[in-house]
Design an enzyme around this catalytic site. Structure first.
Site, short mmCIF file in Angstrom:
data_model
loop_
_atom_site.label_atom_id
_atom_site.label_comp_id
_atom_site.label_asym_id
_atom_site.label_seq_id
_atom_site.Cartn_x
_atom_site.Cartn_y
_atom_site.Cartn_z
N PRO A 125 0.82 -1.21 0.00
CA PRO A 125 0.00 0.00 0.00
C PRO A 125 0.86 1.26 0.00
CG PRO A 125 0.05 -0.98 2.19
CD PRO A 125 0.88 -1.87 1.31
N CYS A 143 3.01 28.92 -16.38
CA CYS A 143 2.61 29.53 -17.65
C CYS A 143 1.99 28.47 -18.54
CB CYS A 143 3.81 30.17 -18.31
SG CYS A 143 4.25 31.65 -17.43
N TYR A 179 1.66 10.94 -4.12
CA TYR A 179 1.87 11.29 -5.52
C TYR A 179 1.75 12.79 -5.80
CZ TYR A 179 1.20 6.25 -5.77
OH TYR A 179 1.30 4.90 -5.56
N1 LLP Z 1 2.86 -1.67 -6.09
C1 LLP Z 1 3.05 -1.43 -7.40
C2 LLP Z 1 3.76 -2.41 -8.21
C3 LLP Z 1 2.60 -0.23 -7.97
O1 LLP Z 1 2.79 -0.01 -9.27
C4 LLP Z 1 1.92 0.72 -7.16
C5 LLP Z 1 1.46 1.99 -7.72
C6 LLP Z 1 1.76 0.43 -5.80
C7 LLP Z 1 2.23 -0.79 -5.30
C8 LLP Z 1 1.08 1.37 -4.85
O2 LLP Z 1 -0.25 1.55 -5.15
P1 LLP Z 1 -1.17 2.45 -4.19
O3 LLP Z 1 -1.40 1.67 -2.92
O4 LLP Z 1 -0.43 3.71 -3.92
O5 LLP Z 1 -2.41 2.66 -4.97
N2 LLP Z 1 0.70 8.61 -9.93
C9 LLP Z 1 -0.62 8.00 -9.83
C10 LLP Z 1 -0.55 6.68 -9.12
C11 LLP Z 1 0.33 5.68 -9.80
C12 LLP Z 1 0.39 4.37 -9.05
C13 LLP Z 1 1.44 3.52 -9.61
N3 LLP Z 1 1.65 2.29 -8.94
C14 LLP Z 1 -1.55 8.96 -9.12
O6 LLP Z 1 -1.14 10.05 -8.78
O7 LLP Z 1 -2.72 8.64 -8.93
#
Ligand code: LLP
Length: 441
Positions: free
Chosen positions: A295, A365, A394
């Site tokens: 997570p 800009c 993020y």
């Molecule tokens: N494990 C892997 C292999 C991942 O690719 C990701 C997120 C996570 C864990 C963590 O996922 P989470 O629990 O945070 O949902 N920049 C985007 C989010 C990209 C997520 C990429 N991978 C945003 O701002 O929404």
């Protein structure tokens, strides 16, 4: 705004986080300012850890997905909570080591890791590398051989479940730059290949079906498919995966369109997954695999807010009212990238009634440099302090120096104390790596 223990309205009608008045924080540290609530981060880390301890006999490890927010202090907090982390670049790995993070509890991800990154991973003794290509497997095998070690690896596979916020779809063939698909046999084929590599120790499999997901069934479905795959591999290759990494992805509350989840709900998500894994292990007569979960957003997302000062206000009658703040896509590119939605509040007068819909514009800009579009707000004027909620994940991690703006300072708040965890950049930082070739005079 949904209130919680650490995010509330104080007696002055100001927004308070971690016992700190946001108006005071803005004065003391300046804006834009990333604020992180330590208690919330710890609570979430503990929630996942305790769920594995209680419902899975402690047979697993929570890996904080540090791509959500990476800096030395967050690795310290994760380590002190007894959880591990995943990293996706040499930079994240370096930061974790700078914070003294134990290598064995770090897992290295990425669809195109460089030879340097793989070498560093092996040399430092990370707990596992999640392999995502034949090329990587072969390079890693060579590096491990040269170092005289057997590197623990997992294979990233695609279970054919694509999750979206409130729904999921099952796909026969996954169109993704990540992983190997179960359905078309590529996951099986890479497994057979890796089992022939003498310097790699295949621990098991990894999958990650998406991010900002509320649909519980999609996690269960993915876990079921991976467990079926593990059984299939065991039957055909006599190899039983010892580890299952189920990825991250649990959603958080950004606006009232999203559910409000408490730690109990997150524990329930994980318990459902655990129950599915246990049932499948029973069905296929498999040993319970060591469970890894990753997570990111749900640990730091709601822990963070960003404070801004209102500058110019431009009212275009009948069209839009733009309220410009001193931040923008350089410190939060998520609207520009994904049209992400946020809750915005007037931190210096939380009790004022919302009387209008405004668009929060950044200072870059670029017309698309917006933070939130058509959000309800009370009357605001220049100098007011706005807070954008749920910016812990993020935002800093995707910030840039676009337009040569500074990446803002980040502070950690807890019990009324505020401490810097990332210093504000200076003009000197902005030109630090610039070089003028001599011939340019
Ligand atoms: N494990 C892997 C292999 C991942 O690719 C990701 C997120 C996570 C864990 C963590 O996922 P989470 O629990 O945070 O949902 N920049 C985007 C989010 C990209 C997520 C990429 N991978 C945003 O701002 O929404």
């Amino acid at each position: 705004m949904h209130q919680r223990e650490t995010l509330k309205i104080n007696g002055k009608g100001h927004l308070e986080i971690g016992g700190c008045d946001c108006v005071d924080l803005a004065k003391q540290f300046g804006t834009p300012l990333y604020v992180f609530d330590e208690k919330y981060i710890r609570k979430m880390a503990r929630t996942y850890k305790q769920t594995i301890d209680l419902n899975y006999g402690g047979n697993g490890l929570v890996l904080y997905a540090s791509k959500a927010f990476s800096c030395k202090a967050i690795y310290k907090i994760a380590d002190s909570e007894g959880i591990g982390c995943d990293v996706v670049s040499g930079g994240e790995l370096y930061t974790a080591f700078q914070a003294g993070f134990p290598a064995k509890k770090i897992y290295f991800h990425g669809n195109n890791k460089t030879v340097e990154e793989l070498t560093e991973a092996v040399k430092s003794g990370v707990g596992g590398v999640i392999v995502d290509s034949y090329r990587e497997a072969d390079i890693l095998d060579g590096i491990a051989k040269a170092k005289g070690v057997r590197q623990n690896v997992l294979i990233r596979i695609n279970p054919g479940v694509e999750a979206h916020t409130h729904a999921y779809i099952q796909t026969a063939r996954t169109d993704s730059k990540f992983g190997f698909s179960i359905s078309d046999g590529t996951a099986y084929n890479i497994t057979t290949h890796i089992l022939t590599l003498k310097n790699l120790n295949l621990q098991g499999f990894h999958c990650h079906i998406g991010s900002q997901i509320f649909e519980k069934q999609s996690f269960v479905l993915a876990a079921n498919k991976v467990m079926d795959f593990i059984a299939d591999v065991k039957a055909k290759l006599n190899f039983e995966a010892a580890t299952l990494n189920i990825g991250g992805g649990f959603g958080i509350h950004y606006t009232d369109d999203d559910p409000v989840l408490t730690e109990k709900d997150y524990a329930e998500y994980l318990t459902m997954l655990i129950d599915a894994i246990k049932a499948k292990a029973g069905e296929h007569k498999l040993s319970l695999p060591y469970l890894l979960i990753e997570p990111g957003r749900s640990i730091v997302g709601e822990a963070g807010i960003t404070l801004y000062t209102v500058g110019a206000i431009k009212d275009i009658p009948g069209i839009k009212k733009y309220v410009a703040i001193d931040g923008g896509m350089f410190e939060n590119p998520r609207y520009a990238l994904y049209q992400s939605k946020y809750t915005v509040v007037k931190a210096n007068d939380m009790n004022a009634e919302c009387t209008q819909k405004v668009t929060i514009a950044g200072k870059c800009c670029e017309s698309g440099d917006l933070i939130a579009v058509d959000v309800p707000l009370p009357e605001v004027e220049s100098g007011d302090i706005l807070a954008v909620l749920s910016t812990g994940a993020y935002n800093y991690s995707m910030a840039s120096n676009y337009n040569r703006n500074f990446i803002p300072q980040a502070i950690l708040v807890n019990d009324g104390k505020a401490e810097t965890i990332i210093k504000k950049q200076t003009y000197e930082d902005l030109v630090r790596n610039d070089v003028i070739p001599e011939r340019l005079g």
